[in-house]
Scaffold this motif. Structure first.
Motif, PDB file in Angstrom:
ATOM      1  N   PRO A 141       0.817  -1.214   0.000  1.00  0.00           N
ATOM      2  CA  PRO A 141       0.000   0.000   0.000  1.00  0.00           C
ATOM      3  C   PRO A 141       0.857   1.274   0.000  1.00  0.00           C
ATOM      4  CG  PRO A 141      -0.566  -1.432   1.867  1.00  0.00           C
ATOM      5  CD  PRO A 141       0.607  -2.055   1.176  1.00  0.00           C
ATOM      6  N   PHE A 142       1.993   1.227   0.696  1.00  0.00           N
ATOM      7  CA  PHE A 142       2.865   2.400   0.739  1.00  0.00           C
ATOM      8  C   PHE A 142       4.253   2.043   0.235  1.00  0.00           C
ATOM      9  CE2 PHE A 142      -0.286   3.939   3.693  1.00  0.00           C
ATOM     10  CZ  PHE A 142      -0.268   5.304   3.499  1.00  0.00           C
ATOM     11  N   LEU A 143       4.886   2.998  -0.436  1.00  0.00           N
ATOM     12  CA  LEU A 143       6.300   2.878  -0.750  1.00  0.00           C
ATOM     13  C   LEU A 143       7.054   3.670   0.318  1.00  0.00           C
ATOM     14  CD1 LEU A 143       8.612   2.097  -2.738  1.00  0.00           C
ATOM     15  CD2 LEU A 143       8.238   4.320  -3.814  1.00  0.00           C
ATOM     16  N   TYR A 144       7.982   3.007   1.004  1.00  0.00           N
ATOM     17  CA  TYR A 144       8.783   3.688   2.028  1.00  0.00           C
ATOM     18  C   TYR A 144      10.153   4.003   1.447  1.00  0.00           C
ATOM     19  CZ  TYR A 144       5.302   2.327   5.498  1.00  0.00           C
ATOM     20  OH  TYR A 144       4.139   2.186   6.207  1.00  0.00           O
ATOM     21  N   VAL A 145      10.574   5.245   1.558  1.00  0.00           N
ATOM     22  CA  VAL A 145      11.918   5.639   1.114  1.00  0.00           C
ATOM     23  C   VAL A 145      12.548   6.490   2.204  1.00  0.00           C
ATOM     24  CG1 VAL A 145      11.559   5.522  -1.381  1.00  0.00           C
ATOM     25  CG2 VAL A 145      10.931   7.588  -0.162  1.00  0.00           C
ATOM     26  N   HIS A 146      13.874   6.509   2.206  1.00  0.00           N
ATOM     27  CA  HIS A 146      14.609   7.328   3.170  1.00  0.00           C
ATOM     28  C   HIS A 146      15.039   8.637   2.514  1.00  0.00           C
ATOM     29  CE1 HIS A 146      15.236   3.512   5.524  1.00  0.00           C
ATOM     30  NE2 HIS A 146      14.889   4.368   6.467  1.00  0.00           N
ATOM     31  N   VAL A 147      15.139   9.666   3.333  1.00  0.00           N
ATOM     32  CA  VAL A 147      15.650  10.966   2.880  1.00  0.00           C
ATOM     33  C   VAL A 147      16.978  10.746   2.162  1.00  0.00           C
ATOM     34  CG1 VAL A 147      16.585  13.162   3.693  1.00  0.00           C
ATOM     35  CG2 VAL A 147      14.462  12.274   4.676  1.00  0.00           C
ATOM     36  N   GLY A 148      17.137  11.384   1.003  1.00  0.00           N
ATOM     37  CA  GLY A 148      18.395  11.308   0.264  1.00  0.00           C
ATOM     38  C   GLY A 148      18.434  10.210  -0.776  1.00  0.00           C
ATOM     39  N   GLU A 149      17.500   9.273  -0.714  1.00  0.00           N
ATOM     40  CA  GLU A 149      17.477   8.200  -1.705  1.00  0.00           C
ATOM     41  C   GLU A 149      16.826   8.677  -3.002  1.00  0.00           C
ATOM     42  OE1 GLU A 149      17.233   4.265   1.199  1.00  0.00           O
ATOM     43  OE2 GLU A 149      15.421   4.923   0.182  1.00  0.00           O
ATOM     44  N   THR A 150      16.925   7.839  -4.032  1.00  0.00           N
ATOM     45  CA  THR A 150      16.194   8.073  -5.281  1.00  0.00           C
ATOM     46  C   THR A 150      15.042   7.078  -5.325  1.00  0.00           C
ATOM     47  OG1 THR A 150      18.132   8.857  -6.466  1.00  0.00           O
ATOM     48  CG2 THR A 150      16.329   7.988  -7.801  1.00  0.00           C
ATOM     49  N   MET A 151      13.856   7.568  -5.627  1.00  0.00           N
ATOM     50  CA  MET A 151      12.722   6.646  -5.727  1.00  0.00           C
ATOM     51  C   MET A 151      12.171   6.648  -7.143  1.00  0.00           C
ATOM     52  SD  MET A 151       9.452   8.329  -3.833  1.00  0.00           S
ATOM     53  CE  MET A 151       8.693   9.844  -4.371  1.00  0.00           C
ATOM     54  N   SER A 153      -6.886   6.138 -13.474  1.00  0.00           N
ATOM     55  CA  SER A 153      -5.854   6.656 -12.576  1.00  0.00           C
ATOM     56  C   SER A 153      -5.595   5.665 -11.460  1.00  0.00           C
ATOM     57  CB  SER A 153      -6.254   8.020 -12.005  1.00  0.00           C
ATOM     58  OG  SER A 153      -7.395   7.885 -11.200  1.00  0.00           O
ATOM     59  N   ARG A 154      -4.414   5.761 -10.871  1.00  0.00           N
ATOM     60  CA  ARG A 154      -4.010   4.852  -9.813  1.00  0.00           C
ATOM     61  C   ARG A 154      -3.171   5.618  -8.810  1.00  0.00           C
ATOM     62  NH1 ARG A 154      -0.757   0.192 -12.239  1.00  0.00           N
ATOM     63  NH2 ARG A 154       1.070   1.411 -11.712  1.00  0.00           N
ATOM     64  N   LYS A 155      -3.426   5.380  -7.523  1.00  0.00           N
ATOM     65  CA  LYS A 155      -2.718   6.114  -6.465  1.00  0.00           C
ATOM     66  C   LYS A 155      -1.482   5.350  -6.002  1.00  0.00           C
ATOM     67  CE  LYS A 155      -6.839   8.491  -4.914  1.00  0.00           C
ATOM     68  NZ  LYS A 155      -7.529   9.131  -3.803  1.00  0.00           N
ATOM     69  N   HIS A 156      -0.421   6.103  -5.771  1.00  0.00           N
ATOM     70  CA  HIS A 156       0.839   5.545  -5.266  1.00  0.00           C
ATOM     71  C   HIS A 156       1.230   6.326  -4.013  1.00  0.00           C
ATOM     72  CE1 HIS A 156       2.128   3.211  -8.971  1.00  0.00           C
ATOM     73  NE2 HIS A 156       1.145   3.934  -9.449  1.00  0.00           N
ATOM     74  N   PRO A 157       0.811   5.872  -2.817  1.00  0.00           N
ATOM     75  CA  PRO A 157       1.179   6.592  -1.603  1.00  0.00           C
ATOM     76  C   PRO A 157       2.660   6.371  -1.261  1.00  0.00           C
ATOM     77  CG  PRO A 157      -0.759   5.191  -1.251  1.00  0.00           C
ATOM     78  CD  PRO A 157      -0.115   4.769  -2.521  1.00  0.00           C
ATOM     79  N   VAL A 158       3.328   7.455  -0.865  1.00  0.00           N
ATOM     80  CA  VAL A 158       4.756   7.410  -0.531  1.00  0.00           C
ATOM     81  C   VAL A 158       4.968   7.982   0.861  1.00  0.00           C
ATOM     82  CG1 VAL A 158       7.026   8.366  -1.121  1.00  0.00           C
ATOM     83  CG2 VAL A 158       5.492   7.587  -2.937  1.00  0.00           C
ATOM     84  N   LYS A 159       5.766   7.288   1.671  1.00  0.00           N
ATOM     85  CA  LYS A 159       6.160   7.805   2.981  1.00  0.00           C
ATOM     86  C   LYS A 159       7.668   7.941   3.012  1.00  0.00           C
ATOM     87  CE  LYS A 159       2.267   6.378   5.841  1.00  0.00           C
ATOM     88  NZ  LYS A 159       1.731   5.483   6.880  1.00  0.00           N
ATOM     89  N   VAL A 160       8.132   9.172   3.224  1.00  0.00           N
ATOM     90  CA  VAL A 160       9.569   9.420   3.332  1.00  0.00           C
ATOM     91  C   VAL A 160       9.948   9.376   4.807  1.00  0.00           C
ATOM     92  CG1 VAL A 160      11.439  11.049   2.883  1.00  0.00           C
ATOM     93  CG2 VAL A 160       9.550  10.837   1.243  1.00  0.00           C
ATOM     94  N   GLN A 161      10.964   8.589   5.121  1.00  0.00           N
ATOM     95  CA  GLN A 161      11.407   8.443   6.499  1.00  0.00           C
ATOM     96  C   GLN A 161      12.781   9.073   6.673  1.00  0.00           C
ATOM     97  OE1 GLN A 161      10.991   4.084   6.344  1.00  0.00           O
ATOM     98  NE2 GLN A 161       9.359   4.254   7.840  1.00  0.00           N
ATOM     99  N   GLU A 162      12.974   9.701   7.831  1.00  0.00           N
ATOM    100  CA  GLU A 162      14.295  10.227   8.166  1.00  0.00           C
ATOM    101  C   GLU A 162      15.246   9.050   8.345  1.00  0.00           C
ATOM    102  OE1 GLU A 162      15.297  13.303   8.301  1.00  0.00           O
ATOM    103  OE2 GLU A 162      13.438  14.454   8.363  1.00  0.00           O
ATOM    104  N   ARG A 163      16.497   9.249   7.980  1.00  0.00           N
ATOM    105  CA  ARG A 163      17.477   8.197   8.242  1.00  0.00           C
ATOM    106  C   ARG A 163      17.656   8.050   9.749  1.00  0.00           C
ATOM    107  NH1 ARG A 163      19.868   5.944   4.280  1.00  0.00           N
ATOM    108  NH2 ARG A 163      20.004   6.888   2.230  1.00  0.00           N
ATOM    109  N   PRO A 164      17.810   6.805  10.237  1.00  0.00           N
ATOM    110  CA  PRO A 164      18.018   6.652  11.678  1.00  0.00           C
ATOM    111  C   PRO A 164      19.307   7.335  12.105  1.00  0.00           C
ATOM    112  CG  PRO A 164      18.223   4.537  10.499  1.00  0.00           C
ATOM    113  CD  PRO A 164      17.796   5.560   9.505  1.00  0.00           C
ATOM    114  N   LYS A 165      19.236   8.080  13.186  1.00  0.00           N
ATOM    115  CA  LYS A 165      20.415   8.781  13.670  1.00  0.00           C
ATOM    116  C   LYS A 165      21.153   7.898  14.671  1.00  0.00           C
ATOM    117  CE  LYS A 165      18.948  13.490  12.752  1.00  0.00           C
ATOM    118  NZ  LYS A 165      18.202  13.022  11.602  1.00  0.00           N
ATOM    119  N   ILE A 166      22.472   7.941  14.620  1.00  0.00           N
ATOM    120  CA  ILE A 166      23.258   7.172  15.593  1.00  0.00           C
ATOM    121  C   ILE A 166      23.219   7.916  16.920  1.00  0.00           C
ATOM    122  CG2 ILE A 166      25.555   6.302  16.158  1.00  0.00           C
ATOM    123  CD1 ILE A 166      26.090   6.296  13.073  1.00  0.00           C
TER     124      ILE A 166
END
Length: 114
Positions: free
Chosen positions: A20-30, A94-107
């Motif tokens: 249902p969702f595409l998860y990507v991290h900040v800085g990546e290419t989707m 038409s078709r929906k593509h929900p995207v959630k951008v996640q912050e990279r985990p901080k050390i």
């Protein structure tokens, strides 16, 4: 195929979104894939809710000829629902593509001091 007068209404081709969702991290290419066929030739465009203004290539965004949307160096503000619209003279889908951008985990700071 579903005939409508002298044409075939658009239909989406695989691969279809699996999750249902595409998860990507900040800085990546989707890459959001969207291929459709019909007759006459189908044009594929992308919008992002709530706007119905088409996303065009430029900067971090590339709309590929076969219909996929690529976004480079993803930012938190890129989260949202992208809509693929396939259109020809006999129909529109038409078709929906929900995207959630996640912050990279901080050390944690304490880990750096070990």
């Amino acid at each position: 195929s579903h005939w409508c007068g002298t044409g075939i209404v658009p239909r989406f081709l695989p691969p279809l979104p699996i999750t249902p969702f595409l998860y990507v991290h900040v800085g990546e290419t989707m890459m959001l894939l969207c291929r459709a066929e019909g007759h006459p030739k189908v044009s594929v465009s992308w919008t992002k809710e709530p706007s119905d203004k088409a996303i065009t290539s430029g900067g971090r965004f590339t709309v590929h000829e076969q219909g996929s949307l690529q976004i480079a160096n993803v930012l938190p503000g890129d989260s949202g629902v992208y809509v693929c619209v396939a259109l020809n003279t006999v129909g529109k889908i038409s078709r929906k593509h929900p995207v959630k951008v996640q912050e990279r985990p901080k050390i944690p700071r304490s880990m750096l001091d070990l």
